[in-house]
Structure formats: C-alpha cells, structure tokens
Design a protein around this motif. Structure first.
Motif, mmCIF file in Angstrom:
data_model
loop_
_atom_site.group_PDB
_atom_site.id
_atom_site.type_symbol
_atom_site.label_atom_id
_atom_site.label_comp_id
_atom_site.label_asym_id
_atom_site.label_seq_id
_atom_site.Cartn_x
_atom_site.Cartn_y
_atom_site.Cartn_z
ATOM 1 N N ALA A 89 -3.776 -6.520 -0.602
ATOM 2 C CA ALA A 89 -4.162 -4.696 -1.018
ATOM 3 C C ALA A 89 -4.681 -4.087 -1.168
ATOM 4 N N LYS A 90 -5.788 -4.935 -1.217
ATOM 5 C CA LYS A 90 -7.673 -4.483 -1.526
ATOM 6 C C LYS A 90 -7.872 -3.846 0.663
ATOM 7 N N PHE A 91 -9.038 -2.927 0.384
ATOM 8 C CA PHE A 91 -9.138 -2.378 1.180
ATOM 9 C C PHE A 91 -9.888 -2.672 2.924
ATOM 10 N N GLY A 92 -10.605 -3.549 1.398
ATOM 11 C CA GLY A 92 -11.888 -4.613 2.205
ATOM 12 C C GLY A 92 -12.774 -3.663 3.619
ATOM 13 N N TYR A 126 -4.765 1.415 -2.219
ATOM 14 C CA TYR A 126 -4.866 0.567 -1.935
ATOM 15 C C TYR A 126 -5.428 -0.304 -3.316
ATOM 16 N N ASP A 127 -5.298 -1.632 -3.032
ATOM 17 C CA ASP A 127 -5.527 -1.903 -5.069
ATOM 18 C C ASP A 127 -6.719 -1.451 -5.292
ATOM 19 N N ASP A 128 -7.782 -2.124 -5.117
ATOM 20 C CA ASP A 128 -9.025 -1.739 -4.407
ATOM 21 C C ASP A 128 -10.046 -0.220 -4.588
ATOM 22 N N LEU A 167 -14.987 -1.642 6.066
ATOM 23 C CA LEU A 167 -14.466 -0.356 7.317
ATOM 24 C C LEU A 167 -15.120 -0.662 8.661
ATOM 25 N N VAL A 179 0.601 -1.157 -0.122
ATOM 26 C CA VAL A 179 -0.131 0.143 -0.067
ATOM 27 C C VAL A 179 0.540 1.357 0.317
ATOM 28 N N LEU A 191 -18.409 0.557 5.965
ATOM 29 C CA LEU A 191 -18.586 0.061 4.869
ATOM 30 C C LEU A 191 -18.170 -1.633 4.664
#
Lengths: 114, 161
Positions: B90-93, A33-35, B95, A12, B113
C-alpha cells in the motif's frame, strides 16, 4: 486462478467530500497510503498543480520541511505556502509521512479568515 | 509487474484525457471502501453514479494474481483520471503523468516522483493514456476495469495508435 477479494479491507483508506468555496464547487479527496498522504483539492476537474512536501531528517528540535512543485504552476508561491502549512500541521499531529498535494484552484488569492 | 528489492511495488499515474462525453452511462458498481467515513456536505461516495457529470468517482478493488495481491485505485475527475496500483503493498510508489500532446496527439509521459522514463510505471501510464494495453497482468486488469467503468474511448478499426 484470479479471484476478487471480497470482505477484505482495501489497504488504502480514503475520504472524499465536496464543499462550496466562494461559489466554486470544490472536490476534496484524502488518501492514506502506507508511506504517503495524497490530498486533492480541485475546482477545475483535474489535479492541477502537484506539490510534494516532506519533513526533513535532522537532529534539531525544530523540524524543517522541504516543499517542491513537481507538476504545474511554479510561479504561485501561495500554493507552496499551502503545502508548507499542511505538512507542518501533519508533523505537529505526529505524522512523519510525506504529502502529495494536488491543487486545482480557480482563485489563488488569500482569503482572510473572519 | 516488477517485484523484489530493486523493483517497483507500487505505481501511481495521473492520466490526462479529454472531457468524457455527457450522458455516457456507466455500469453502476459499488466499490469496497473501508475505513473511510462519509461526512460530506454534498454526498459523493464510492458508488459509481449513473451519469458522468456526478463529480468525483473513486473505484477501489483488489485481485489475487500469480504475482500476489494487486490493489487498484481509480479516481476519476471530470477531465483527468488518477490510477494507483499496488502489488502486495500500500505504498504510494512512483508518480507519472501522461497525456496526448501537440501537434498530433502523441502521448507523452513524465516522471513526477521517483521512477524514470523507461520502467514499468511510466510505460503503464503511457499506455493507459493511449488506451491500449499489453499482456501484463496488473495493467490488463486495470484497463479492463477502466473499460467496464466507461472511462475509455471506443476502439475504432482495431488498429493500435
């Protein structure tokens, strides 16, 4: 065995800076981030109001965007307008990633650019 | 840490906390930060300053575990901590926000989220706000890092709240 990863890039990317806006120290943090993109701009030591902005799927040549407040002040339309402007700028720059925007501001008034 | 098609590969939590006492010394630690430039008017880098009132502190680190590679990002603001965990991702995921609430400082958690109130991420957020932890690998590592950075309250008599 657990081990720390040294020498490998953290996945990141981020950037942080501090600026003075009308006498208020403003901390700005940008994370990729990736998305998603995460942007934090705060003058109050906390994330403040958190908004989620994304480009909507569609076939129209003119993209539409959805902006919602997920935490904090829901009666400050300028915060929503700010997120809306940012996501459109990002879309025009070629990115379709959604934006999580955290604004912790002391003054919500609009400043006219000179 | 959940993995797989329906599992959670990344989680982010914003954790509210009391103001950190001034003068509390933090062990100085340099965090790996690649791909980020440092063009700033007032220089705030990833190095944890010696004292609390230095502004924003960002700590990033990765560890290999049985579940794969865990990535941790901690952003400490003056009155709040933001933490992100990625498991091979590395996705935000999802929240979540957690904070002590009135009348007796019971910690409340909410999903902002995605996510729900009864899955891994919300539980981690809640326990981080409580400053206790279970034996889950990722959470354990994150809590240990928070302790090392001096972001947690000292234990009282050893009993969990």
């Amino acid at each position: 065995m657990d081990s720390s990863l040294s020498g490998q890039a953290f996945p990141v990317r981020h950037k942080n800076l501090s600026v003075d806006i009308k006498g208020h120290k403003t901390d700005i943090i940008l994370c990729s981030y990736d998305d998603h993109f995460l942007v934090i701009a705060t003058q109050i030591g906390s994330m403040g109001t958190i908004l989620h902005a994304r480009k909507e799927e569609g076939v129209s040549i003119h993209p539409t965007f959805n902006v919602s407040v997920v935490f904090g002040k829901r009666d400050e339309p300028m915060l929503v307008a700010c997120a809306r402007q940012l996501i459109e700028h990002m879309s025009n720059s070629g990115s379709s990633r959604p934006l999580v925007l955290a604004l912790g501001l002391r003054d919500h008034s609009v400043v006219q650019s000179q | 840490m959940e993995t797989g098609g329906g599992g959670l590969n990344a989680a982010a939590a914003a954790i509210g906390m009391e103001s950190i006492p001034d003068g509390l010394r933090i062990a100085e630690e340099e965090t790996p930060s690649t791909g980020s430039s440092q063009s700033q008017i007032n220089h705030n880098n990833n190095r944890v300053c010696g004292y609390i009132d230095c502004g924003v502190h960002i700590t990033c680190f990765s560890e290999v575990s049985d579940n794969g590679t865990l990535h941790f990002q901690i952003i400490r603001l003056h009155k709040q901590i933001y933490a992100w965990i990625g498991c091979n991702s590395a996705k935000f995921g999802h929240l979540y926000a957690a904070a002590p609430t009135r009348p007796n400082n019971t910690v409340s958690v909410t999903s902002l989220l995605g996510g729900a109130s009864d899955n891994t991420g919300s539980g981690i957020a809640r326990r981080l706000a409580l400053k206790t932890g279970l034996n889950a690998d990722a959470e354990k590592k994150l809590v240990q890092k928070l302790i090392n950075l001096g972001y947690t309250r000292p234990k009282s008599d050893g009993t969990s709240p």
